[in-house]
Design a protein around this motif. Structure first.
Motif, mmCIF file in Angstrom:
data_model
loop_
_atom_site.group_PDB
_atom_site.id
_atom_site.type_symbol
_atom_site.label_atom_id
_atom_site.label_comp_id
_atom_site.label_asym_id
_atom_site.label_seq_id
_atom_site.Cartn_x
_atom_site.Cartn_y
_atom_site.Cartn_z
ATOM 1 N N GLY A 131 0.723 -1.140 -0.013
ATOM 2 C CA GLY A 131 -0.002 -0.099 0.107
ATOM 3 C C GLY A 131 0.961 1.263 -0.007
ATOM 4 O O GLY A 131 0.209 2.125 0.191
ATOM 5 N N ASP A 132 2.157 0.959 -0.094
ATOM 6 C CA ASP A 132 2.984 2.353 -0.075
ATOM 7 C C ASP A 132 3.074 3.052 -1.478
ATOM 8 O O ASP A 132 3.729 2.354 -2.281
ATOM 9 C CB ASP A 132 4.503 2.030 0.451
ATOM 10 C CG ASP A 132 5.389 3.148 0.454
ATOM 11 O OD1 ASP A 132 4.738 4.353 0.295
ATOM 12 O OD2 ASP A 132 6.385 3.067 0.658
ATOM 13 N N VAL A 133 2.519 4.059 -1.637
ATOM 14 C CA VAL A 133 2.392 4.817 -3.041
ATOM 15 C C VAL A 133 3.553 5.993 -3.070
ATOM 16 O O VAL A 133 3.456 7.073 -3.630
ATOM 17 C CB VAL A 133 1.428 5.148 -3.389
ATOM 18 C CG1 VAL A 133 0.248 3.927 -3.561
ATOM 19 C CG2 VAL A 133 0.547 6.210 -2.509
ATOM 20 N N SER A 134 4.313 6.091 -2.115
ATOM 21 C CA SER A 134 5.454 7.131 -1.907
ATOM 22 C C SER A 134 6.507 6.729 -2.936
ATOM 23 O O SER A 134 6.254 5.855 -3.900
ATOM 24 C CB SER A 134 6.101 7.187 -0.654
ATOM 25 O OG SER A 134 6.937 5.930 -0.372
ATOM 26 N N ARG A 135 7.387 7.879 -3.399
ATOM 27 C CA ARG A 135 8.280 7.883 -4.582
ATOM 28 C C ARG A 135 9.572 7.948 -3.882
ATOM 29 O O ARG A 135 10.039 8.750 -3.388
ATOM 30 C CB ARG A 135 7.847 9.135 -5.516
ATOM 31 C CG ARG A 135 6.487 9.103 -5.989
ATOM 32 C CD ARG A 135 6.102 10.615 -6.831
ATOM 33 N NE ARG A 135 4.747 10.596 -7.295
ATOM 34 C CZ ARG A 135 4.308 11.981 -7.935
ATOM 35 N NH1 ARG A 135 5.170 12.728 -8.049
ATOM 36 N NH2 ARG A 135 3.023 11.744 -8.155
ATOM 37 N N GLY A 136 10.205 6.842 -4.650
ATOM 38 C CA GLY A 136 11.825 6.733 -4.462
ATOM 39 C C GLY A 136 12.150 7.050 -5.539
ATOM 40 O O GLY A 136 11.785 7.634 -6.616
ATOM 41 N N PRO A 137 13.503 7.013 -5.835
ATOM 42 C CA PRO A 137 14.073 7.268 -6.899
ATOM 43 C C PRO A 137 13.664 6.675 -8.380
ATOM 44 O O PRO A 137 13.303 7.260 -9.259
ATOM 45 C CB PRO A 137 15.708 6.872 -6.768
ATOM 46 C CG PRO A 137 15.763 6.685 -5.356
ATOM 47 C CD PRO A 137 14.587 6.410 -4.733
ATOM 48 N N ARG A 138 13.153 5.246 -8.213
ATOM 49 C CA ARG A 138 12.767 4.832 -9.410
ATOM 50 C C ARG A 138 11.410 5.613 -9.784
ATOM 51 O O ARG A 138 11.154 5.478 -10.867
ATOM 52 C CB ARG A 138 12.702 3.211 -9.040
ATOM 53 C CG ARG A 138 12.401 2.425 -10.402
ATOM 54 C CD ARG A 138 12.081 0.852 -9.965
ATOM 55 N NE ARG A 138 12.072 -0.044 -11.098
ATOM 56 C CZ ARG A 138 10.720 -0.144 -11.746
ATOM 57 N NH1 ARG A 138 9.770 0.376 -11.070
ATOM 58 N NH2 ARG A 138 10.964 -0.695 -12.811
ATOM 59 N N GLU A 139 10.615 5.712 -8.739
ATOM 60 C CA GLU A 139 9.052 6.285 -9.036
ATOM 61 C C GLU A 139 9.152 7.501 -9.776
ATOM 62 O O GLU A 139 8.525 7.849 -10.398
ATOM 63 C CB GLU A 139 8.425 6.002 -7.628
ATOM 64 C CG GLU A 139 8.021 4.902 -7.380
ATOM 65 C CD GLU A 139 9.182 3.860 -6.531
ATOM 66 O OE1 GLU A 139 8.719 2.538 -6.571
ATOM 67 O OE2 GLU A 139 9.847 4.549 -6.307
ATOM 68 N N TRP A 140 10.349 8.366 -9.325
ATOM 69 C CA TRP A 140 10.426 9.687 -9.541
ATOM 70 C C TRP A 140 10.969 9.579 -10.967
ATOM 71 O O TRP A 140 10.480 10.702 -11.891
ATOM 72 C CB TRP A 140 11.459 10.552 -8.661
ATOM 73 C CG TRP A 140 10.863 11.206 -7.590
ATOM 74 C CD1 TRP A 140 10.817 10.742 -6.230
ATOM 75 C CD2 TRP A 140 9.946 12.222 -7.607
ATOM 76 N NE1 TRP A 140 10.223 11.505 -5.380
ATOM 77 C CE2 TRP A 140 9.243 12.604 -6.101
ATOM 78 C CE3 TRP A 140 9.064 12.993 -8.571
ATOM 79 C CZ2 TRP A 140 8.474 13.454 -6.065
ATOM 80 C CZ3 TRP A 140 8.344 14.009 -8.379
ATOM 81 C CH2 TRP A 140 8.087 14.107 -6.916
ATOM 82 N N ILE A 141 11.757 8.826 -11.486
ATOM 83 C CA ILE A 141 12.354 8.757 -12.905
ATOM 84 C C ILE A 141 11.084 8.419 -13.741
ATOM 85 O O ILE A 141 10.992 8.964 -14.665
ATOM 86 C CB ILE A 141 13.498 7.512 -12.835
ATOM 87 C CG1 ILE A 141 14.679 8.092 -12.293
ATOM 88 C CG2 ILE A 141 13.604 7.267 -14.332
ATOM 89 C CD1 ILE A 141 15.652 7.082 -12.152
ATOM 90 N N LEU A 142 10.287 7.362 -13.365
ATOM 91 C CA LEU A 142 9.032 7.180 -13.993
ATOM 92 C C LEU A 142 7.987 8.468 -14.115
ATOM 93 O O LEU A 142 7.410 8.350 -15.217
ATOM 94 C CB LEU A 142 8.275 5.749 -13.470
ATOM 95 C CG LEU A 142 9.117 4.510 -13.565
ATOM 96 C CD1 LEU A 142 8.343 3.569 -12.877
ATOM 97 C CD2 LEU A 142 9.132 4.158 -15.181
ATOM 98 N N VAL A 143 7.824 8.939 -13.021
ATOM 99 C CA VAL A 143 7.226 10.219 -13.297
ATOM 100 C C VAL A 143 7.348 11.261 -14.117
ATOM 101 O O VAL A 143 6.826 11.601 -15.031
ATOM 102 C CB VAL A 143 6.861 10.650 -11.828
ATOM 103 C CG1 VAL A 143 6.300 12.134 -11.851
ATOM 104 C CG2 VAL A 143 6.085 9.955 -10.968
ATOM 105 N N LEU A 144 8.863 11.426 -14.107
ATOM 106 C CA LEU A 144 9.555 12.352 -15.100
ATOM 107 C C LEU A 144 9.294 11.947 -16.603
ATOM 108 O O LEU A 144 9.083 12.532 -17.563
ATOM 109 C CB LEU A 144 10.813 12.716 -14.555
ATOM 110 C CG LEU A 144 11.265 13.314 -13.319
ATOM 111 C CD1 LEU A 144 12.703 13.507 -13.179
ATOM 112 C CD2 LEU A 144 10.281 14.612 -13.289
ATOM 113 N N VAL A 145 9.653 10.474 -16.726
ATOM 114 C CA VAL A 145 9.713 10.225 -18.230
ATOM 115 C C VAL A 145 8.373 10.111 -18.609
ATOM 116 O O VAL A 145 7.991 10.382 -19.719
ATOM 117 C CB VAL A 145 10.330 8.725 -18.270
ATOM 118 C CG1 VAL A 145 9.852 8.009 -19.367
ATOM 119 C CG2 VAL A 145 11.822 8.655 -17.941
ATOM 120 N N HIS A 146 7.310 9.730 -17.829
ATOM 121 C CA HIS A 146 5.989 9.576 -18.402
ATOM 122 C C HIS A 146 4.956 10.882 -18.108
ATOM 123 O O HIS A 146 3.767 10.674 -18.578
ATOM 124 C CB HIS A 146 5.221 8.248 -17.909
ATOM 125 C CG HIS A 146 6.015 7.042 -18.225
ATOM 126 N ND1 HIS A 146 6.134 6.600 -19.259
ATOM 127 C CD2 HIS A 146 6.781 6.317 -17.482
ATOM 128 C CE1 HIS A 146 6.663 5.316 -19.485
ATOM 129 N NE2 HIS A 146 7.162 5.044 -18.276
#
Length: 692
Positions: free
Chosen positions: A496-511
């Motif tokens: 249930g953790d939807v926080s953003r680590g480095p991987r999640e931030w990269i995906l946010v920026l790319v998409h």
């Protein structure tokens, strides 16, 4: 607080560690008390608050100014730290059926209660930061003007200080930005909003960096960049730990993963603070004997405190965090991690402010250099440019050099992580990334940077390397692909953790829509071409020469624009929808044709860019300013041909490999299912033959 190495295996915790809600206020008070005590002791030790012989502002100003500065720095650090926790550390809860299913499988569940409270803490700390910044402004003016606070004309003179004097404008800007951060933190609800607010807070820290001792000394540019790195690293390091202490009562099961995530960030902050501290000490101390002065002894005390923090961080990394991961009650272990570090951090902050309030051994005045080059650039004129001096002359920018080192370290760690896991990562990509960043480091710190402020031709070498050569190496290294393979997924550690680590931030920026727009091949090509016109035919070029912020903007902008353009043509990473290969070649040649036209225009022009800069340099060597500018146009034209050829060859190779891959896939499909297209063609021929 730890060293940068942070294995991802620390984050998972045993299901359901419990914590008891305790009021953490007295721990933060201990941080403040330690800081104030350290600054008072440091100011007393150096004599910085002794009565002035002329125009003494009074004891309240002399002793209140360093105390206010310490409290301002601590409030700013708590603000930045709480925002960093919201951006990249604290788990966020997303209730779903999947969460319940994973709970039954024994995966710990994110609590998420601390996340919204972190933004409340950031807003409250930012409000205190604003008020303390105003107090710091008032006391600074009283100290500079030598006026007590109850002087009859104090208010009118304070307004003149804010409106007409650079120091006053800088302090007022910092207070205004802190007020905007207060509003942003109060309105933010998502990691994206917290990230934008944290970026705004960094502007205030940048303003604060301009108030150091070396604002007018010979090492101004070096000290400015190192001070920015120092303040940001210290603010995140101290503030995030203090914010964790404030939020501990709401962390619950999130305490262990939050402490582990903070530990990684703290390790990088330690490296930034240590490296920038060394640079600041070198700038302010002229010899080893200066360490025996009162100022030098404070420097040694700060080094000792920082080393103690590094040792504590390593100890906690190896023992406390591992013990917390398996303990049923982790609150006591957490306070063992926090208490001593907060006390030492407060002492470090106080010593740092005491250093800022004390006179360093190196006089805080510019050296006597009446040469036109020094009056314009702030640096002595370098020796005549020769082929060897392209490699031997260096003028360091701590921020950009630190970015190079961090980029190489992170990429190699990711590649080694894949190797330990048994996955293969091509060595050629690692070599390409390393070569690209080393070339970037030379372009921003070596001969191109040293002579780029003196010669337009050297500036164009720097520009072309950043925009056209470095991006090829970085794109071929596929850093996004490597990051997505090497970085852990946040939700794998906590259900249930939807926080953003480095991987999640990269995906946010790319998409993201913005990222997709600027990465689109047509937009990237238009940006690549249009940026050159907008930069050189407006005031942006002059801004980049006269301002460190403008220079940093130029470096980041053209490097990013070049990367997006090259990635649209030959990129391996996920990103934009790339056109077919013939259209890519057409786009490349059209863009480079304009690039060549721009070079020819520079060669033929008789109008000097930034004439009151390059035209008044007073160089006794080298060609005239206009002849050098025309040489810069030839360099623009000539250097652009080599990367164009390299990109065309890379496109041709990719095209051929794509055709081979398509042919192999078709052959496998034919072997499995038969060749339906060929059979249909043969049937058509047979029908035609029968009709004939």
């Amino acid at each position: 607080m730890t060293a940068p190495a942070a294995p991802a295996t620390v984050e998972p915790a045993a299901a359901g560690p419990t914590t008891r809600a305790r009021r953490p206020a007295w721990f933060v008070v201990a941080l403040v008390v330690a800081g104030v005590a350290a600054v008072v002791a440091g100011v007393w030790f150096t004599g910085a608050a002794t009565t002035a012989l002329l125009r003494d502002p009074g004891a309240a100003v002399r002793w209140g100014l360093p105390v206010a500065a310490t409290l301002t720095e601590l409030a700013g650090a708590l603000t930045v730290g709480a925002l960093v926790l919201a951006v990249a550390v604290l788990p966020r809860r997303a209730g779903s059926d999947e969460t319940a299913a994973r709970t039954r499988r024994g995966v710990p569940v994110a609590d998420g209660r601390a996340y919204p409270r972190s933004l409340v803490v950031a807003a409250g700390a930012a409000a205190a930061w604003t008020l303390l910044s105003v107090l710091h402004l008032v006391l600074t003016y009283a100290n500079v003007a030598g006026q007590p606070l109850d002087a009859p004309t104090f208010g009118d003179q304070l307004w003149l200080f804010v409106s007409d004097i650079e120091m006053g404008r800088t302090l007022a800007t910092a207070a205004l930005v802190a007020a905007l951060v207060t509003v942003g933190a109060a309105l933010s609800r998502t990691p994206t909003g917290a990230a934008w607010t944290a970026a705004l807070a960094l502007v205030a820290l940048w303003q604060q960096a301009q108030l150091g001792h070396v604002a007018g000394a010979a090492g101004h540019a070096l000290a400015m960049s190192s001070m920015v790195l120092h303040l940001v690293g210290a603010a995140v390091w101290v503030g995030a730990l203090a914010a964790l202490a404030v939020l501990v009562g709401r962390l619950g099961a999130d305490l262990v993963p939050s402490a582990a995530r903070y530990s990684v960030i703290a390790g990088w902050c330690l490296a930034a603070v240590a490296a920038s501290g060394v640079v600041n000490s070198v700038v302010r101390l002229s010899s080893w004997s200066d360490l025996t002065t009162r100022y030098g002894l404070l420097v040694l005390a700060k080094i000792a405190f920082t080393a103690a923090l590094a040792g504590l961080g390593l100890l906690h990394r190896r023992r406390t965090l591992r013990a917390m991961a398996g303990a049923p009650r982790v609150t006591g272990l957490f306070w063992r991690l926090v208490l001593v570090e907060l006390l030492v951090m407060g002492a470090v902050s106080g010593v740092a402010v005491a250093l800022g309030a004390s006179a360093p051994p190196v006089p805080d005045v510019p050296p006597v250099d009446q040469s036109p080059a020094y009056q314009i650039t702030g640096h002595p004129l370098p020796p005549p440019l020769t082929p060897v001096r392209w490699l031997t002359e260096w003028r360091w920018d701590v921020l950009l050099a630190a970015a190079v080192v961090a980029g190489i370290v992170v990429y190699w760690r990711w590649a080694l992580r894949l190797a330990r896991r048994g996955d293969r990562w091509p060595w050629a990509r690692t070599a390409s990334w390393t070569a690209g960043l080393l070339l970037f480091g030379w372009a921003t710190n070596g001969g191109a940077a040293t002579y780029g402020h003196i010669l337009f031709s050297a500036h164009m070498v720097q520009h072309m390397v950043l925009a056209m050569v470095v991006p090829i190496f970085l794109v071929l290294a596929a850093p996004v692909t490597l990051a997505l393979r090497a970085l852990p997924v946040r939700s794998a550690a906590l259900a249930g953790d939807v926080s953003r680590g480095p991987r999640e931030w990269i995906l946010v920026l790319v998409h993201s829509h913005v990222g997709q727009f600027f990465a689109h091949p047509l937009v990237a090509a238009a940006n690549f071409v249009g940026s050159m016109i907008a930069f050189y035919y407006t005031g942006l070029f002059e801004w980049s020469l006269r301002s460190p912020v403008g220079h940093l903007f130029m470096v980041v902008h053209f490097s990013l624009v070049g990367y997006l353009f090259v990635n649209a043509l030959i990129g391996i990473d996920p990103g934009p929808r790339r056109p077919p290969y013939p259209q890519r070649l057409l786009l490349l040649f059209a863009t480079m044709a304009f690039h060549a036209f721009f070079g020819v225009a520079l060669v033929s022009t008789e109008q000097l860019f930034v004439a009151d800069w390059f035209g008044l340099m007073g160089r006794p060597w080298g060609p005239s300013a206009i002849a050098d500018q025309q040489t810069g146009g030839a360099i623009t034209w000539g250097i652009g041909e080599i990367p164009t050829l390299a990109l065309a060859i890379a496109l041709a190779i990719s095209w051929a490999r794509d055709d081979e891959r398509t042919a192999r896939n078709r052959d496998r499909r034919v072997d499995r299912d038969g060749d339906a297209e060929l059979d249909e063609y043969n049937r058509m021929l047979a029908d035609l033959d029968r009709r004939d």
